[in-house]
Design a protein around this motif. Structure first.
Motif, short mmCIF file in Angstrom:
data_model
loop_
_atom_site.label_atom_id
_atom_site.label_comp_id
_atom_site.label_asym_id
_atom_site.label_seq_id
_atom_site.Cartn_x
_atom_site.Cartn_y
_atom_site.Cartn_z
N THR A 149 10.63 44.62 39.03
CA THR A 149 11.26 45.00 37.76
C THR A 149 10.44 46.09 37.06
O THR A 149 9.30 46.33 37.41
CB THR A 149 11.36 43.79 36.80
OG1 THR A 149 10.05 43.43 36.37
CG2 THR A 149 12.03 42.63 37.48
N SER A 150 11.05 46.67 36.07
CA SER A 150 10.43 47.80 35.36
C SER A 150 9.20 47.38 34.58
O SER A 150 8.40 48.22 34.19
CB SER A 150 11.44 48.46 34.44
OG SER A 150 11.93 47.51 33.51
N GLY B 149 31.98 40.81 30.54
CA GLY B 149 30.76 40.59 29.76
C GLY B 149 29.64 41.55 30.05
O GLY B 149 28.50 41.33 29.61
N VAL C 12 28.59 45.81 30.36
CA VAL C 12 28.95 47.22 30.26
C VAL C 12 27.96 48.02 31.10
O VAL C 12 26.78 48.13 30.75
CB VAL C 12 28.87 47.70 28.79
CG1 VAL C 12 29.26 49.17 28.68
CG2 VAL C 12 29.73 46.83 27.88
N LEU D 292 22.89 43.21 38.43
CA LEU D 292 23.17 43.77 37.11
C LEU D 292 21.93 43.55 36.26
O LEU D 292 21.47 42.41 36.12
CB LEU D 292 24.37 43.06 36.46
CG LEU D 292 25.64 42.91 37.31
CD1 LEU D 292 26.70 42.13 36.53
CD2 LEU D 292 26.19 44.28 37.70
N PHE D 293 21.38 44.61 35.70
CA PHE D 293 20.17 44.52 34.89
C PHE D 293 20.50 44.83 33.43
O PHE D 293 21.19 45.81 33.15
CB PHE D 293 19.13 45.57 35.32
CG PHE D 293 18.53 45.31 36.66
CD1 PHE D 293 19.18 45.67 37.83
CD2 PHE D 293 17.27 44.72 36.77
CE1 PHE D 293 18.61 45.44 39.07
CE2 PHE D 293 16.70 44.49 38.01
CZ PHE D 293 17.38 44.84 39.17
N HIS E 115 22.16 48.78 42.00
CA HIS E 115 21.29 48.47 40.88
C HIS E 115 22.05 48.93 39.64
O HIS E 115 22.03 50.13 39.34
CB HIS E 115 20.07 49.37 41.04
CG HIS E 115 18.80 48.67 41.02
ND1 HIS E 115 17.96 48.62 42.10
CD2 HIS E 115 18.19 47.99 40.04
CE1 HIS E 115 16.89 47.94 41.77
NE2 HIS E 115 17.01 47.54 40.55
N VAL E 116 22.73 48.05 38.99
CA VAL E 116 23.53 48.49 37.85
C VAL E 116 22.79 48.14 36.57
O VAL E 116 22.55 46.97 36.27
CB VAL E 116 24.93 47.84 37.85
CG1 VAL E 116 25.80 48.47 36.77
CG2 VAL E 116 25.59 48.00 39.20
N ILE E 117 22.42 49.18 35.82
CA ILE E 117 21.74 48.97 34.56
C ILE E 117 22.78 49.09 33.46
O ILE E 117 23.60 50.02 33.47
CB ILE E 117 20.61 50.00 34.39
CG1 ILE E 117 19.64 49.89 35.57
CG2 ILE E 117 19.88 49.79 33.07
CD1 ILE E 117 18.75 51.10 35.73
N GLY E 118 22.75 48.14 32.55
CA GLY E 118 23.74 48.17 31.48
C GLY E 118 23.43 47.12 30.44
O GLY E 118 22.26 46.77 30.25
N ALA E 119 24.44 46.64 29.78
CA ALA E 119 24.22 45.68 28.70
C ALA E 119 25.17 44.51 28.84
O ALA E 119 26.38 44.70 29.00
CB ALA E 119 24.44 46.37 27.36
N PHE E 120 24.61 43.29 28.81
CA PHE E 120 25.44 42.10 28.76
C PHE E 120 25.96 41.94 27.34
O PHE E 120 25.21 42.06 26.37
CB PHE E 120 24.65 40.86 29.16
CG PHE E 120 24.38 40.80 30.63
CD1 PHE E 120 25.39 40.48 31.52
CD2 PHE E 120 23.12 41.09 31.13
CE1 PHE E 120 25.15 40.44 32.89
CE2 PHE E 120 22.88 41.05 32.49
CZ PHE E 120 23.90 40.73 33.37
N TYR F 33 25.72 40.10 41.44
CA TYR F 33 27.10 40.61 41.42
C TYR F 33 27.62 40.69 42.85
O TYR F 33 27.03 41.34 43.70
CB TYR F 33 27.12 42.00 40.78
CG TYR F 33 28.48 42.65 40.76
CD1 TYR F 33 29.47 42.19 39.91
CD2 TYR F 33 28.77 43.71 41.61
CE1 TYR F 33 30.72 42.78 39.90
CE2 TYR F 33 30.03 44.31 41.60
CZ TYR F 33 30.99 43.84 40.74
OH TYR F 33 32.23 44.41 40.73
#
Lengths: 152, 152
Positions: free
Chosen positions: A85-86, B133, B135, A102-103, A142-147, A113
């Motif tokens: 992780t970062s 849920g 984005v 999903l991060f 590697h999908v970076i986004g917001a839950f 996912y």
DNA sequence: TTTTAAATTAGATTTATTATTATTAAAAAA
DNA sequence: TTTTTTAATAATAATAAATCTAATTTAAAA
């Protein structure tokens, strides 16, 4: 598409966990059963520290080194995988079927996912498109986004 | 498809690097110019240690902390990005255009991978397929495999 | 049950990274 | 240009995750 924890409805018994360990040629010890049990239970990709905190409640004399050793063994045998992780802290993930991640970096949340359609698309892409000098073995998104809970 | 270093034919002068720093609102210092220069030169995704070793030859009094600080600043301003690796060591990457990563874990090699066609496929996929849920903001492929030099 | 090879523990150690603070230097203001 | 101010750097201490070591214990094979 479905998130991982929705697929996991069965909480395995210690006996089932022990059987899984021996299927992979591993000696059964209380520490290993508990670590693998915690990895299954803590489905949000726990760190070694998270697992230690969980397991030390059941096995008070537990050493941190045992948690690291056991997680390494699980990774070597293909039971678990390690996610870098970062923040530099490693997180662990039970391997059930190939999946993507999903991060959400605002709260360090990671979810699995799955989508066979996506895997099909990627497989087709890489079989068609050759990369010069590189043989791909494993393709992970590697999908970076917001839950956003409670939002569709 | 083309690997990153094949696209980079121009080695920027210190003056050009300094202009880039000020375009991003950063003070120009010899340390920053040298660190960004090294990041451009060492195109195989150097670690902070790699950059320190390179730059300390030019600036002998250089502190490791300055390298870490400068890299952090470059990441904050969007000039560079930080890649977490399976060994826990962070690697740095100059941001030019969005790209994916090819990893060879046997020799810790990382290469950038560009393909507008792939990005188009992924964009289409995620515009069609909504994740409940979540984005998505940034989609990166993590391709683990093996570099085979001198082989097509 | 005995044996043995492997697992566990405790603690020291390593190493990447961050934090702290005094000093120095860059760029803005006079 | 010189002064002032603000930020960057250096040196070093501190932190924390992960690894290593060696002695002890345990699982499971014989």
């Amino acid at each position: 598409m479905v998130l991982k924890q929705q697929m996991e409805n069965h909480i395995p018994t210690n006996q089932e966990i022990a059987i899984k360990l021996s299927r992979y040629g591993l000696k059964i010890t209380p520490q290993r059963v508990a670590v693998l049990g915690a990895l299954i239970k803590l489905c949000h990709h726990p760190s070694a520290e998270d697992i230690f905190r969980e397991v030390v409640q059941v096995i008070p004399g537990l050493s941190q080194a045992t948690v690291y050793n056991t997680l390494d063994v699980l990774v070597q045998r293909g039971i678990a995988s390690k996610i870098a992780t970062s923040t530099g802290v490693m997180r662990y993930d039970l391997i059930e079927q190939p999946h993507h991640h999903l991060f959400d970096e605002t709260n360090s949340r990671i979810e699995d996912y799955y989508d066979p359609e996506l895997d099909q698309i990627l497989k087709m892409y890489f079989s068609k498109k050759k990369i010069k000098g590189f043989v791909p073995l494993e393709i992970k998104l590697h999908v970076i986004g917001a839950f956003r809970d409670n939002v569709v």
